[in-house]
Design a protein around this motif. Sequence first.
Motif, PDB file in Angstrom:
ATOM      1  N   UNK A   1       0.776  -1.067  -0.052  1.00  0.00           N
ATOM      2  CA  UNK A   1      -0.052   0.138  -0.228  1.00  0.00           C
ATOM      3  C   UNK A   1       0.622   1.073  -0.284  1.00  0.00           C
ATOM      4  N   UNK A   2       1.936   1.238   0.633  1.00  0.00           N
ATOM      5  CA  UNK A   2       2.569   2.616   0.902  1.00  0.00           C
ATOM      6  C   UNK A   2       3.597   3.133  -0.602  1.00  0.00           C
ATOM      7  N   UNK A   3       4.018   1.814  -1.408  1.00  0.00           N
ATOM      8  CA  UNK A   3       4.665   1.573  -2.512  1.00  0.00           C
ATOM      9  C   UNK A   3       3.314   2.455  -3.643  1.00  0.00           C
ATOM     10  N   UNK A   4       2.481   1.899  -3.816  1.00  0.00           N
ATOM     11  CA  UNK A   4       1.384   2.399  -4.149  1.00  0.00           C
ATOM     12  C   UNK A   4       1.072   4.163  -4.395  1.00  0.00           C
ATOM     13  N   UNK A   5       0.874   4.420  -3.169  1.00  0.00           N
ATOM     14  CA  UNK A   5       0.602   5.389  -2.486  1.00  0.00           C
ATOM     15  C   UNK A   5       1.992   6.441  -2.930  1.00  0.00           C
ATOM     16  N   UNK A   6       3.386   6.047  -2.752  1.00  0.00           N
ATOM     17  CA  UNK A   6       4.653   6.759  -3.405  1.00  0.00           C
ATOM     18  C   UNK A   6       4.475   7.017  -4.851  1.00  0.00           C
ATOM     19  N   UNK A   7       3.789   6.159  -5.541  1.00  0.00           N
ATOM     20  CA  UNK A   7       4.045   6.800  -6.739  1.00  0.00           C
ATOM     21  C   UNK A   7       2.364   7.648  -7.160  1.00  0.00           C
ATOM     22  N   UNK A   8       1.503   7.027  -6.683  1.00  0.00           N
ATOM     23  CA  UNK A   8       0.259   8.468  -6.375  1.00  0.00           C
ATOM     24  C   UNK A   8       0.480  10.016  -6.491  1.00  0.00           C
ATOM     25  N   UNK A   9       1.296   9.944  -5.152  1.00  0.00           N
ATOM     26  CA  UNK A   9       2.461  10.822  -4.525  1.00  0.00           C
ATOM     27  C   UNK A   9       3.199  11.809  -5.602  1.00  0.00           C
TER      28      UNK A   9
ATOM     29  N   UNK B   1      -6.826   7.750   5.286  1.00  0.00           N
ATOM     30  CA  UNK B   1      -5.764   8.874   4.674  1.00  0.00           C
ATOM     31  C   UNK B   1      -4.079   8.427   5.824  1.00  0.00           C
ATOM     32  N   UNK B   2      -3.053   8.459   5.700  1.00  0.00           N
ATOM     33  CA  UNK B   2      -2.605   7.759   6.371  1.00  0.00           C
ATOM     34  C   UNK B   2      -2.091   8.676   8.213  1.00  0.00           C
ATOM     35  N   UNK B   3      -2.335  10.145   7.905  1.00  0.00           N
ATOM     36  CA  UNK B   3      -2.754  11.201   8.967  1.00  0.00           C
ATOM     37  C   UNK B   3      -3.828  10.448   9.926  1.00  0.00           C
ATOM     38  N   UNK B   4      -4.748  10.566   9.442  1.00  0.00           N
ATOM     39  CA  UNK B   4      -6.130  10.115  10.072  1.00  0.00           C
ATOM     40  C   UNK B   4      -6.187   8.638  10.848  1.00  0.00           C
ATOM     41  N   UNK B   5      -4.844   8.243  10.195  1.00  0.00           N
ATOM     42  CA  UNK B   5      -5.321   6.007  10.588  1.00  0.00           C
ATOM     43  C   UNK B   5      -4.037   6.057  11.638  1.00  0.00           C
ATOM     44  N   UNK B   6      -3.524   6.804  11.926  1.00  0.00           N
ATOM     45  CA  UNK B   6      -2.512   6.445  12.683  1.00  0.00           C
ATOM     46  C   UNK B   6      -3.079   7.669  13.602  1.00  0.00           C
TER      47      UNK B   6
ATOM     48  N   UNK C   1       8.722  17.100   2.685  1.00  0.00           N
ATOM     49  CA  UNK C   1       8.573  15.844   1.343  1.00  0.00           C
ATOM     50  C   UNK C   1       7.537  15.794   0.561  1.00  0.00           C
ATOM     51  N   UNK C   2       6.192  16.451   1.241  1.00  0.00           N
ATOM     52  CA  UNK C   2       5.023  16.124   0.831  1.00  0.00           C
ATOM     53  C   UNK C   2       4.484  14.838   0.650  1.00  0.00           C
ATOM     54  N   UNK C   3       4.534  13.876   1.153  1.00  0.00           N
ATOM     55  CA  UNK C   3       4.501  12.614   1.171  1.00  0.00           C
ATOM     56  C   UNK C   3       3.866  11.688   2.172  1.00  0.00           C
ATOM     57  N   UNK C   4       2.303  12.205   2.374  1.00  0.00           N
ATOM     58  CA  UNK C   4       1.667  10.632   3.554  1.00  0.00           C
ATOM     59  C   UNK C   4       2.170   9.484   3.634  1.00  0.00           C
ATOM     60  N   UNK C   5       3.025   8.979   2.445  1.00  0.00           N
ATOM     61  CA  UNK C   5       2.939   7.267   2.649  1.00  0.00           C
ATOM     62  C   UNK C   5       4.278   7.199   3.450  1.00  0.00           C
ATOM     63  N   UNK C   6       5.085   8.012   3.770  1.00  0.00           N
ATOM     64  CA  UNK C   6       6.430   7.428   5.201  1.00  0.00           C
ATOM     65  C   UNK C   6       5.523   7.174   6.074  1.00  0.00           C
ATOM     66  N   UNK C   7       4.561   7.382   6.189  1.00  0.00           N
ATOM     67  CA  UNK C   7       3.546   6.811   7.655  1.00  0.00           C
ATOM     68  C   UNK C   7       3.221   5.710   7.247  1.00  0.00           C
ATOM     69  N   UNK C   8       3.035   5.223   5.745  1.00  0.00           N
ATOM     70  CA  UNK C   8       2.108   3.805   5.668  1.00  0.00           C
ATOM     71  C   UNK C   8       3.647   2.744   5.880  1.00  0.00           C
ATOM     72  N   UNK C   9       5.095   3.449   5.867  1.00  0.00           N
ATOM     73  CA  UNK C   9       6.437   2.947   5.086  1.00  0.00           C
ATOM     74  C   UNK C   9       6.513   2.142   6.623  1.00  0.00           C
TER      75      UNK C   9
ATOM     76  N   UNK D   1       8.090  13.460  12.007  1.00  0.00           N
ATOM     77  CA  UNK D   1       7.995  12.755  11.322  1.00  0.00           C
ATOM     78  C   UNK D   1       6.964  13.957  10.267  1.00  0.00           C
ATOM     79  N   UNK D   2       6.656  13.988  10.716  1.00  0.00           N
ATOM     80  CA  UNK D   2       5.282  15.564  10.541  1.00  0.00           C
ATOM     81  C   UNK D   2       6.577  16.891   9.359  1.00  0.00           C
ATOM     82  N   UNK D   3       6.479  16.954  10.611  1.00  0.00           N
ATOM     83  CA  UNK D   3       8.152  17.784   9.623  1.00  0.00           C
ATOM     84  C   UNK D   3       8.312  17.301   8.454  1.00  0.00           C
ATOM     85  N   UNK D   4       9.116  15.996   8.300  1.00  0.00           N
ATOM     86  CA  UNK D   4       9.637  15.024   7.541  1.00  0.00           C
ATOM     87  C   UNK D   4       7.836  15.121   6.091  1.00  0.00           C
TER      88      UNK D   4
END
Length: 467
Positions: free
Chosen positions: A189-197, A360-365, A419-427, A412-415
């Motif tokens: 799922x993280x790789x899918x989100x990374x590609x979409x981002x 979405x990762x932010x809300x899921x976390x 990077x403007x990538x929420x997929x970091x949370x899923x990774x 992580x929020x700063x990162x």
Amino acid sequence: MSMSMSTKGFIVYLVSGFSVAVLSAVFLTQTHDHKPSLSSLSSPSPNSLRYGSGTDKVWPELEFSWRLALATVIGFLGSAFGTVGGVGGGGIFVPMLTLILGFDTKSAAALSKCMIMGGSASSVWYNLRVRHPTKEVPILDYDLALIFQPMLMLGITVGVALSVVFPYWLITVLIIILFIGTSSRSFFKATEMWKEETLLKKEMAKQQATIVNSRGELLIDTEYEPLIPREEKSPMQILCFNLKWKGILMLMVVWVSFLLLQVIKNNVEVCGVWYWVLFSLQFPIALVVFGYEAVKLYKDHKKRMGTGNQESICEASIEWTALHIIFCALCGILGGTVGGLLGCGGGFILGPLLIEIGVIPQVASATATFVMMFSSSLSVVEFYLLKRFPIPYALYLTTVSVLAGFWGQFLVRKLMAILKRASIIVFILSGVIFASALTMGVVGIEKSIRMIQNHEFMGFLGFCSSQ
């Protein structure tokens, strides 16, 4: 939301893997006609909430040493990444406490819950002061919390009861099957989100990078104001907006009810009439709260479908039909059962599940950590009443986790903002689960081999005789 082929394949993988493992244990139990020895009956279950006789406490002194320093670093990193991913980090804490600090397995499980509670509480406090990234709604999804928290807590109590019956090697096999499966699925799922981002960033770059004026000159870094700018809010306004007292009160009612039943149940005769009465009372409590929220989501879904509004009331991209609500209930209670059985709580199930249903990762976390705060604190209070962990170590490790949870969320929020990538949370979620599979798998295999060498009983134990 219809289940994708990958989701169906993941469910088939878990069901088939668990079925083969459990059937193998049943076969071994039936083919070995010898009775379990007294030593095997008193072998410690790594995750039982009920602690009777038969296990020697091993509580090392809290003093500075290289072991304490190493455990502090591992605990800090495990809590920081675990709370960001919404899984807590119990799969890392228990092996750390047993192998490095030398605690017995049951005390390590109790201290692990203290660390999870500290990290999740500080993460919740941090998230309460964070705005939702895309909407004017709380960052904590109270509807999802009320759907899953009662079922998870009910499942955890059932799983903990079963943990004294299941043989240790089977629990190890289930840990490996579950953690490898969920970490692989989360990584996918993280790789899918990374590609979409990446595609989204390229589109945004094309739109905003340059504008050619009438004389062919390039205007670089042109800024665009949003059509509807978001209202600026102070940290206190964000905090008050994120707090929904009705939802918190309902979650607290479930928490207090389960705590009272567990405390009273621990003081009655095992397998007696009152034991089963108190155990059974957990079901209506959980089902009432779940049913209330399920009816609310179902009615809201029908109302929105009647008006042609496709936007969901909560973050999940799931359609709240009766079938999907039942599916979520089964996922919650089965996830809690597996979590209680394996001693990892519900975070390892809830985090990946929320991502899977489209949150979405932010809300899921934030939501998974919020729910985990209730389940872990319930265990901590009961462990304290049963005197299952040393207070100095509990305070020290909880403090480490509190700091780790806050700074983990902050960094992580700063990162993510850079990077403007929420997929970091899923990774991170995938990485923590995979690390837990390695640590708990290695420890479990080593102990299972030792049990085989000692010719200990490897089948199912009796529920009442094992309490």
